[in-house]
Motif scaffolding. Structure first.
Motif, mmCIF file in Angstrom:
data_model
loop_
_atom_site.group_PDB
_atom_site.id
_atom_site.type_symbol
_atom_site.label_atom_id
_atom_site.label_comp_id
_atom_site.label_asym_id
_atom_site.label_seq_id
_atom_site.Cartn_x
_atom_site.Cartn_y
_atom_site.Cartn_z
ATOM 1 N N ALA A 59 -3.199 -4.169 -2.699
ATOM 2 C CA ALA A 59 -2.566 -2.898 -3.037
ATOM 3 C C ALA A 59 -2.584 -2.663 -4.542
ATOM 4 O O ALA A 59 -2.751 -1.529 -4.996
ATOM 5 C CB ALA A 59 -1.129 -2.869 -2.511
ATOM 6 N N SER A 72 0.822 -1.210 0.000
ATOM 7 C CA SER A 72 0.000 0.000 0.000
ATOM 8 C C SER A 72 0.859 1.264 0.000
ATOM 9 O O SER A 72 0.574 2.224 -0.725
ATOM 10 C CB SER A 72 -0.926 -0.015 1.221
ATOM 11 N N HIS A 95 -5.095 8.006 -2.487
ATOM 12 C CA HIS A 95 -4.782 6.697 -1.900
ATOM 13 C C HIS A 95 -5.852 6.282 -0.898
ATOM 14 O O HIS A 95 -6.380 5.161 -0.950
ATOM 15 C CB HIS A 95 -3.407 6.795 -1.233
#
Length: 296
Positions: free
Chosen positions: A277, A230, A259
């Motif tokens: 991710a 991530s 994000h």
């Protein structure tokens, strides 16, 4: 005063116009990332840079994994770096290969997925003190011990963005992780002051502090973002935004928002945890479109 990072906030920080639509107008991102053990970090960060709108992508990765990265991201030009020991690249030869490329890049990312230790620190120092005029994003191993070479960062005139989690921040400042977790904003302020850089202090909530002490806060995108890779995506988003000509503080704010909101969207469609991710970057173009007045 602390500024909350929301869509409304970002309307006051519009992204650069893409000009005539050519890829050159949106800049070239140079992603120096990954290792023999973690080649996927370069793929995640590089893909995110393109999803954030960078016009071109170069990925520099250990030679043994370069062919695989080239197949995984066919849009990228992949530069092979000589393999060293213990997952490191040979930093001396790597610097010779990379320094000319940094001069042609619009933004540079170092560190995601790279092995911690002196070779990565030495390569980071060589590139920071090199001829590049572009802004830098420093992530993961490139942050270790960075306060010990603060002069090189400060010489960049505020054109450096750091993206540490608590452990990396502790190694940067030379303190205990518990101290950072107890006061993440204080740690971010200290690092920003020492380094003259924009600091993105990652965690369940994210704090951003610029060299002048201005502070932003993002409440968080959910527990699902606490997953392998991530942070590589976040660093890639920021370098992609910088390549487009976004200022360091604005690129950090946009990157954190995109994000986090990508995590929120995936939590709704996939579930609160368990999304990957690699799925985050695909949500980003739509998010940029949906923030009113954002130019993409």
């Amino acid at each position: 005063m602390t500024i909350a990072i929301t869509a409304d906030t970002l309307r006051g920080l519009p992204l650069p116009d893409s000009g005539n639509g050519s890829k050159e107008a949106r800049g070239s991102a140079l992603v120096i990332a990954g290792s023999v053990e973690v080649p996927g970090a370069a793929i995640l960060a590089g893909t995110a840079a393109l999803r954030a709108g960078a016009g071109k992508l170069q990925m520099s990765i250990a030679a043994g994994t370069a062919p695989h990265a080239a197949l995984a991201v066919p849009e990228a030009l992949v530069v092979r770096l000589p393999d060293g020991e213990d997952g490191h690249v040979d930093h001396r030869v790597a610097a010779e290969v990379l320094l000319p490329r940094t001069e042609r890049a619009a933004a540079i990312l170092i560190g995601a997925g790279m092995a911690s230790g002196e070779p990565t620190r030495a390569l980071t120092a060589a590139l920071l003190t090199g001829p590049a005029q572009a802004p830098f994003v420093l992530d993961a191993a490139s942050i270790d011990g960075l306060c010990a070479q603060a002069e090189a960062v400060r010489a960049r005139g505020g054109q450096v963005v750091l993206t540490p989690h608590a452990g990396e921040m502790a190694r940067c400042l030379g303190c205990d992780r518990d101290a950072v977790e107890a006061d993440p904003l204080g740690a971010a302020r200290k690092a920003a002051e020492i380094l003259g850089a924009v600091v993105v202090m990652k965690g369940a909530e994210t704090w951003i502090v610029d060299p002048a002490g201005e502070t932003w806060h993002y409440a968080g995108g959910g527990a699902g973002l606490a997953t392998s890779g991530s942070g590589d995506v976040l660093a890639g988003l920021i370098v992609g935004l910088l390549a487009r000509g976004t200022t360091p503080a604005a690129a950090a704010a946009w990157g954190v928002f995109l994000h986090g909101e990508a995590g929120r969207r995936l939590a709704q469609t996939c579930g609160p945890i368990g999304f990957l991710a690699r799925e985050l970057a695909g949500e980003v173009p739509g998010l940029m479109r949906d923030v009113a007045d954002a130019v993409f």
